[in-house]
Design a protein around this motif. Structure first.
Motif, mmCIF file in Angstrom:
data_model
loop_
_atom_site.group_PDB
_atom_site.id
_atom_site.type_symbol
_atom_site.label_atom_id
_atom_site.label_comp_id
_atom_site.label_asym_id
_atom_site.label_seq_id
_atom_site.Cartn_x
_atom_site.Cartn_y
_atom_site.Cartn_z
ATOM 1 N N LEU A 1 74.773 -13.172 11.317
ATOM 2 C CA LEU A 1 75.350 -14.163 10.393
ATOM 3 C C LEU A 1 76.857 -14.005 10.237
ATOM 4 N N ALA A 2 77.463 -13.053 10.953
ATOM 5 C CA ALA A 2 78.859 -12.665 10.693
ATOM 6 C C ALA A 2 79.830 -13.843 10.663
ATOM 7 N N GLY A 3 79.585 -14.868 11.501
ATOM 8 C CA GLY A 3 80.538 -15.966 11.581
ATOM 9 C C GLY A 3 80.257 -17.094 10.598
ATOM 10 N N ARG A 4 79.136 -16.983 9.854
ATOM 11 C CA ARG A 4 78.759 -18.078 8.937
ATOM 12 C C ARG A 4 79.562 -18.015 7.642
ATOM 13 N N SER A 5 79.706 -19.163 6.975
ATOM 14 C CA SER A 5 80.339 -19.185 5.658
ATOM 15 C C SER A 5 79.382 -18.573 4.632
ATOM 16 N N ILE A 6 79.920 -17.742 3.713
ATOM 17 C CA ILE A 6 79.027 -17.135 2.714
ATOM 18 C C ILE A 6 78.393 -18.194 1.826
ATOM 19 N N ASN A 7 79.029 -19.351 1.709
ATOM 20 C CA ASN A 7 78.451 -20.399 0.862
ATOM 21 C C ASN A 7 77.336 -21.171 1.556
ATOM 22 N N SER A 8 77.122 -20.910 2.858
ATOM 23 C CA SER A 8 76.049 -21.610 3.561
ATOM 24 C C SER A 8 74.800 -20.740 3.657
ATOM 25 N N LEU A 9 74.840 -19.521 3.093
ATOM 26 C CA LEU A 9 73.706 -18.601 3.242
ATOM 27 C C LEU A 9 72.631 -18.868 2.194
ATOM 28 N N SER A 10 71.415 -18.421 2.483
ATOM 29 C CA SER A 10 70.368 -18.447 1.458
ATOM 30 C C SER A 10 70.677 -17.341 0.447
ATOM 31 N N THR A 11 70.027 -17.403 -0.731
ATOM 32 C CA THR A 11 70.297 -16.402 -1.765
ATOM 33 C C THR A 11 70.077 -14.989 -1.242
ATOM 34 N N GLY A 12 69.012 -14.806 -0.466
ATOM 35 C CA GLY A 12 68.700 -13.476 0.051
ATOM 36 C C GLY A 12 69.745 -12.988 1.035
ATOM 37 N N GLU A 13 70.151 -13.880 1.956
ATOM 38 C CA GLU A 13 71.169 -13.511 2.947
ATOM 39 C C GLU A 13 72.493 -13.167 2.264
ATOM 40 N N ARG A 14 72.798 -13.947 1.218
ATOM 41 C CA ARG A 14 74.038 -13.734 0.479
ATOM 42 C C ARG A 14 74.040 -12.370 -0.209
ATOM 43 N N GLN A 15 72.896 -12.021 -0.788
ATOM 44 C CA GLN A 15 72.780 -10.713 -1.431
ATOM 45 C C GLN A 15 73.031 -9.607 -0.410
ATOM 46 N N LEU A 16 72.437 -9.760 0.793
ATOM 47 C CA LEU A 16 72.643 -8.758 1.843
ATOM 48 C C LEU A 16 74.116 -8.704 2.252
ATOM 49 N N ALA A 17 74.785 -9.871 2.271
ATOM 50 C CA ALA A 17 76.204 -9.884 2.665
ATOM 51 C C ALA A 17 77.042 -9.091 1.668
ATOM 52 N N PHE A 18 76.746 -9.236 0.362
ATOM 53 C CA PHE A 18 77.556 -8.491 -0.610
ATOM 54 C C PHE A 18 77.161 -7.015 -0.671
ATOM 55 N N ILE A 19 75.912 -6.695 -0.302
ATOM 56 C CA ILE A 19 75.576 -5.270 -0.149
ATOM 57 C C ILE A 19 76.343 -4.705 1.046
ATOM 58 N N ALA A 20 76.445 -5.508 2.125
ATOM 59 C CA ALA A 20 77.211 -5.063 3.294
ATOM 60 C C ALA A 20 78.677 -4.833 2.913
ATOM 61 N N GLN A 21 79.226 -5.717 2.085
ATOM 62 C CA GLN A 21 80.611 -5.536 1.637
ATOM 63 C C GLN A 21 80.754 -4.198 0.899
ATOM 64 N N ALA A 22 79.780 -3.908 0.026
ATOM 65 C CA ALA A 22 79.830 -2.643 -0.723
ATOM 66 C C ALA A 22 79.716 -1.455 0.230
ATOM 67 N N LEU A 23 78.867 -1.576 1.260
ATOM 68 C CA LEU A 23 78.714 -0.468 2.211
ATOM 69 C C LEU A 23 80.001 -0.242 2.995
ATOM 70 N N ALA A 24 80.731 -1.332 3.283
ATOM 71 C CA ALA A 24 81.984 -1.191 4.030
ATOM 72 C C ALA A 24 83.010 -0.379 3.245
ATOM 73 N N GLN A 25 82.827 -0.275 1.917
ATOM 74 C CA GLN A 25 83.723 0.554 1.104
ATOM 75 C C GLN A 25 83.534 2.034 1.410
ATOM 76 N N GLU A 26 82.391 2.391 1.987
ATOM 77 C CA GLU A 26 82.074 3.784 2.318
ATOM 78 C C GLU A 26 82.207 4.691 1.114
ATOM 79 N N ALA A 27 81.720 4.219 -0.032
ATOM 80 C CA ALA A 27 81.690 5.050 -1.238
ATOM 81 C C ALA A 27 80.363 5.809 -1.253
ATOM 82 N N LYS A 28 80.333 6.885 -2.040
ATOM 83 C CA LYS A 28 79.117 7.710 -2.061
ATOM 84 C C LYS A 28 78.147 7.264 -3.158
ATOM 85 N N VAL A 29 78.620 6.399 -4.045
ATOM 86 C CA VAL A 29 77.759 5.909 -5.126
ATOM 87 C C VAL A 29 77.694 4.388 -5.014
ATOM 88 N N LEU A 30 76.481 3.855 -5.069
ATOM 89 C CA LEU A 30 76.294 2.413 -4.945
ATOM 90 C C LEU A 30 75.574 1.914 -6.192
#
Lengths: 245, 311
Positions: free
Chosen positions: A132-161
């Motif tokens: 889905l990397a090239g898709r607009s976040i506003n075109s995603l389903s609710t579930g896909e969108r949630q995964l996209a923002f979890i991916a954003q949090a993971l990209a922070q590489e923090a130890k606490v989520l």
């Protein structure tokens, strides 16, 4: 050293205390669910943990560092937070949104480094949304969108989520996928805390539970905490209710 | 932004410049082009770039696609301060003039923002309403000043209407430098603007202090609006339209949006100014009027679109 250590946290919106002397700690590998009725302060608690809201008293330490007065940039390197809903009128692609997880690590004027790109790739793979990397976040389903923002949090590489209601509005398949993803993250030594609305979901990997009632709280291993008696009194339901696990 | 799309934007800018250099009832004499139309084209480009830049910064920092310096009252604040300066005889190219105009712009913007936040959560509609209220009050002050200073009001009137009349080279240079500086500083912080476009809470947790970053982007947007107002008076809708149109080319990320909105705004205003000279020759329609004719329907379309998104 605990990944997250909270001591004597207090907060009120004016009318009586909402968070009243909450203390707990999470170690790397812990996956904690936060349960409680509406208005018990679950979402507020998460925002107190990151310093987005200031507690009236008490302390929060991330990997030993006191968070009071910490710069957002430092905080973002230690803890990542996924809100219950992120709305924007602009059509960022999934990849652009995930790369923004690197904000705290990338300087002014610069584009993204190859490390930033690699972190985004890993986060997209881990959440299973690389396609889905090239898709607009506003075109995603609710579930896909949630995964996209979890991916954003993971990209922070923090130890606490920290996640605020990561499974609400999702169908059963995505609920199970998100819980599976989070317990997998805990298995690779992240400390994860998620506000949940359904106690039954806690069985999908949580090892700790924090129950927030009006005026009080309890914290412990989820097996001991999530008993029928505790939950029925927490939500004010009869012990025989079919909604309880 | 692909190469083709970038070339498209530069092509539009080039075409607008050529049109602006060629359009007008005085024909194509080299003297007219060099001494009259060239300075005026440069002024249109500077004003357009400043307004386009300010629009992109406001739309990102407020996470609100309806914002621009005209709607938020920024331009009205700058104009009111400029009119005061004229009345007190402060020269248009002096630093005091620019400082006063910036203070007016910043004060009006913060007043709108503060009013909109009184209602609690910052909503798109509350911000537009607060901007309308602040603009209306400041415009009334300007009209009051114009009525009181009737003898000196005529040159001020064209300024208030918004139009690109012969600008002194010193004012042009100061405005262009200010716009370039604000644009360069904003472009360096593009990632923070993108983080703010995801909302205050998200920006904080991504590591961009929302209060500090918003203040910085407000200041930069007000600086470039001030530069534009000092040169061209109150011209609306460039800041609103330019970012929306160039997003089709640059995408939503501020990294390309910031330069693209400045270039797009410059092209748009140069074209509007040229069109103003062409519609009713030999008289001239001010560029601000042309922009309002095109921009107000665009604003209605945006309102309709954002209402659709909500339901």
């Amino acid at each position: 050293m605990p990944a997250l250590k909270v001591q004597g946290l207090e907060f009120s919106y004016g009318a009586g205390p909402l968070i009243n002397g909450v203390s707990f700690e999470l170690r790397p590998g812990d996956f904690m669910c936060v349960l409680g009725p509406n208005g018990s302060g679950k979402s507020t608690l998460l925002k107190l943990l990151t310093g987005f809201m200031k507690p009236a008293a008490g302390s929060v330490r991330l990997a030993g560092e006191e968070t009071a007065g910490m710069r957002p940039g430092r905080l973002a390197a230690l803890a990542a937070y996924v809100p219950s809903e992120t709305v924007t009128p602009y059509d960022f692609t999934v990849r652009e949104a995930v790369l923004l997880g690197r904000t705290a690590r990338a300087g002014l004027w610069r584009g993204y480094s190859s490390q930033d790109q690699a972190a985004a790739d890993r986060a997209l793979e881990e959440t299973g949304i690389a396609a889905l990397a090239g898709r607009s976040i506003n075109s995603l389903s609710t579930g896909e969108r949630q995964l996209a923002f979890i991916a954003q949090a993971l990209a922070q590489e923090a130890k606490v989520l920290l996640l605020d209601e990561p499974t609400s509005h999702l169908d059963l398949r995505y609920k199970s996928a998100v819980m599976g993803l989070l317990s997998g993250l805990a298995a690779r030594r992240l400390a994860v805390a998620a506000v949940l609305h359904e106690p039954a979901l806690a069985a999908l990997g949580c090892n700790k539970a924090l129950l927030l009632g009006r005026g009080g709280y309890s914290f412990g291993p989820s097996a001991q905490m999530l008993t029928r008696e505790n939950l029925s009194s927490l939500y004010g339901l009869p012990p025989g209710s079919p909604l309880l696990p | 932004m692909g190469k083709t799309k970038g070339l498209l934007l530069l092509g539009a800018l080039g075409a607008a410049c050529l049109l602006s250099l060629a359009a007008g009832p005085a024909g194509m004499a080299p003297d007219v082009i060099l001494n009259l139309r060239l300075p005026r084209t440069l002024a249109a480009l500077t004003v357009g770039a400043g307004l386009g830049l300010a629009g992109a910064l406001f739309q990102g920092a407020l996470k609100n696609p309806l914002s621009d310096p005209y709607i938020l009252g920024t331009s009205a604040g700058a104009t009111a301060a400029a009119v005061l300066c004229f009345i007190f005889g402060i020269d248009r190219s002096s630093p005091v003039f620019f400082a006063a105009v910036f203070a007016g712009a910043f004060g009006a913007t913060f007043l709108s923002y503060w009013l909109a936040r009184l209602a609690g959560r910052l909503s798109d509609a509350a911000l537009v309403l607060a901007g309308v209220a602040v603009s209306a009050f400041l415009s009334a002050l300007v009209m009051l000043a114009l009525s009181a200073a009737r003898g000196r009001a005529l040159p001020l009137l064209s300024f208030v209407l918004g139009g690109l009349y012969p600008a002194e080279p010193a004012t042009l240079a100061a405005s262009a430098a200010l716009t370039l500086l604000a644009g360069a500083l904003a472009a360096g912080r593009w990632r923070a603007l993108d983080a703010l476009a995801l909302g205050e809470e998200k920006a904080y947790h991504l590591g961009a202090d929302p209060v500090r970053e918003r203040l910085i982007f407000f200041a930069l947007a007000c600086a470039s609006t001030s530069a534009a107002v000092a040169l061209g008076g109150t011209i609306g809708f460039v800041g609103l339209m330019a970012p929306h149109i160039v997003r089709f080319i640059s995408g939503p990320s501020a990294r390309l949006l910031i330069p693209a909105a400045a270039l797009g705004g410059a092209a748009m205003l140069a074209a509007a100014d040229a069109a103003g000279r062409l519609v009713f020759p030999p008289s001239e329609v001010p560029a601000g009027v042309i922009m309002a004719l095109a921009g107000a329907p665009f604003f209605m379309w945006l309102l309709w679109k954002s209402a659709g998104r909500r339901s």
